[in-house]
Design a protein around this motif. Structure first.
Motif, PDB file in Angstrom:
ATOM      1  N   ALA A   1      33.467  23.633  10.790  1.00 20.07           N
ATOM      2  CA  ALA A   1      33.357  23.305  12.051  1.00 20.07           C
ATOM      3  C   ALA A   1      34.120  22.173  12.609  1.00 20.07           C
ATOM      4  O   ALA A   1      34.618  22.028  13.777  1.00 20.07           O
ATOM      5  CB  ALA A   1      32.044  23.126  12.373  1.00 20.07           C
ATOM      6  N   GLU A   2      34.373  21.089  11.681  1.00 20.01           N
ATOM      7  CA  GLU A   2      35.153  19.846  11.879  1.00 20.01           C
ATOM      8  C   GLU A   2      36.398  20.314  12.074  1.00 20.01           C
ATOM      9  O   GLU A   2      37.141  19.781  13.072  1.00 20.01           O
ATOM     10  CB  GLU A   2      35.092  18.859  10.811  1.00 20.01           C
ATOM     11  N   GLU A   3      37.025  21.108  11.238  1.00 24.44           N
ATOM     12  CA  GLU A   3      38.624  21.626  11.430  1.00 24.44           C
ATOM     13  C   GLU A   3      38.724  22.269  12.876  1.00 24.44           C
ATOM     14  O   GLU A   3      39.780  21.972  13.498  1.00 24.44           O
ATOM     15  CB  GLU A   3      38.779  22.606  10.227  1.00 24.44           C
ATOM     16  N   ARG A   4      37.833  23.120  13.030  1.00 29.22           N
ATOM     17  CA  ARG A   4      37.830  23.575  14.400  1.00 29.22           C
ATOM     18  C   ARG A   4      37.955  22.698  15.601  1.00 29.22           C
ATOM     19  O   ARG A   4      38.833  22.834  16.572  1.00 29.22           O
ATOM     20  CB  ARG A   4      36.827  24.711  14.776  1.00 29.22           C
ATOM     21  N   ARG A   5      37.136  21.663  15.424  1.00 28.70           N
ATOM     22  CA  ARG A   5      36.891  20.555  16.397  1.00 28.70           C
ATOM     23  C   ARG A   5      38.443  19.852  16.637  1.00 28.70           C
ATOM     24  O   ARG A   5      38.933  19.801  17.767  1.00 28.70           O
ATOM     25  CB  ARG A   5      35.896  19.783  16.414  1.00 28.70           C
ATOM     26  N   ILE A   6      38.777  19.586  15.439  1.00 24.87           N
ATOM     27  CA  ILE A   6      40.159  18.968  15.562  1.00 24.87           C
ATOM     28  C   ILE A   6      41.444  19.767  16.110  1.00 24.87           C
ATOM     29  O   ILE A   6      42.089  19.320  17.089  1.00 24.87           O
ATOM     30  CB  ILE A   6      40.614  18.400  14.162  1.00 24.87           C
ATOM     31  N   GLU A   7      41.111  21.154  15.731  1.00 21.77           N
ATOM     32  CA  GLU A   7      42.189  22.322  16.175  1.00 21.77           C
ATOM     33  C   GLU A   7      42.221  22.021  17.798  1.00 21.77           C
ATOM     34  O   GLU A   7      43.129  22.025  18.481  1.00 21.77           O
ATOM     35  CB  GLU A   7      41.909  23.326  15.749  1.00 21.77           C
ATOM     36  N   GLU A   8      41.096  22.297  18.287  1.00 20.08           N
ATOM     37  CA  GLU A   8      40.762  22.047  19.751  1.00 20.08           C
ATOM     38  C   GLU A   8      41.384  20.812  20.647  1.00 20.08           C
ATOM     39  O   GLU A   8      42.030  21.100  21.425  1.00 20.08           O
ATOM     40  CB  GLU A   8      39.261  21.978  20.027  1.00 20.08           C
ATOM     41  N   GLU A   9      41.009  19.790  19.740  1.00 22.49           N
ATOM     42  CA  GLU A   9      41.639  18.588  20.668  1.00 22.49           C
ATOM     43  C   GLU A   9      43.108  18.678  20.410  1.00 22.49           C
ATOM     44  O   GLU A   9      43.679  18.277  21.509  1.00 22.49           O
ATOM     45  CB  GLU A   9      41.159  17.246  19.998  1.00 22.49           C
TER      46      GLU A   9
END
Lengths: 103, 120
Positions: free
Chosen positions: B38-46
């Motif tokens: 979930a953290e990786e997905r959030r960073i990818e979004e930003e």
């Protein structure tokens, strides 16, 4: 199109009947073997299992295991592989998926 | 049919304990990996948002439709920079653009785009 669907729906009970007739004897064979071979160990058997494990370790220490024939060694290797596979099946159940973790 | 074989208790306990250990291992690993993903997905979004912003601004510069805001008090700096940049080619501005921050307030230069003066 609707007629074809209706015809298929009418055939479903016969198909279910055929599937049951096919699988009944095979299920019976499976149950016949599984009732003896696949049951979990009863509490009385667990000390025997521990004794078997200590026997194995003693045999390894005394060098008796070097005397096993290749045929026996292969058979034991297959059994050990089967036990290992149960671990991976447990992992699949735990991660609720067959291939990969669904994160 | 051959009679069913009596399996040794050692093998039986080993099988079922391996099964239980496997279930526990799978559950623990899944719980461990889920927040990491979930953290990786959030960073990818930003990062994707920032990249898209940069691309949009580069495209607008290329088309010459970028509207920038400059400080009124920066007249001296502005003329110095704008004079320097008017001599540059389009490519130079793009290179300068790629080396500056994304923030809109940092865009104090222009080449062939319009300019709007604001009091701040």
């Amino acid at each position: 199109m609707a007629q074809a669907v209706q015809k298929m729906v009418a055939k479903v009970p016969t198909m279910i009947g055929a599937a049951v007739t096919y699988s009944k004897p095979r299920l019976a064979t499976f149950w016949y073997y599984a009732r003896v071979e696949l049951v979990p160990p009863s509490p009385a058997e667990i000390p025997k299992a521990i004794e078997g494990a200590t026997n194995l370790i003693k045999g390894f220490q005394s060098g008796r295991l070097g005397q096993t024939t290749v045929k026996d060694a292969l058979r034991n290797g297959l059994v050990a592989t089967e036990v290992l596979m149960w671990f991976y099946i447990g992992e699949c159940i735990g991660k609720k998926g067959i291939i990969g973790y669904d994160v | 049919m051959a009679p069913p074989v009596a399996v040794s208790p050692l093998i039986k306990t080993a099988r079922y304990s391996a099964l239980i250990v496997g279930i526990i291992y799978g559950k623990m690993r899944y719980d461990n990996l889920k927040p990491i993903a979930a953290e990786e997905r959030r960073i990818e979004e930003e990062e994707k948002k920032i990249r898209e912003e940069q691309e949009r601004i580069a495209k607008q510069l290329r088309e010459g439709s970028l509207v920038t805001r400059t400080h009124m008090s920066d007249d001296y700096n502005k003329t110095k920079y704008s004079r320097r940049l008017l001599n540059c080619t389009e490519k130079c501005t793009l290179i300068i653009l790629s080396h500056t921050c994304v923030e809109k307030s940092d865009f104090f230069f222009l080449s062939s785009s319009q300019q709007v003066k604001t009091p701040f």
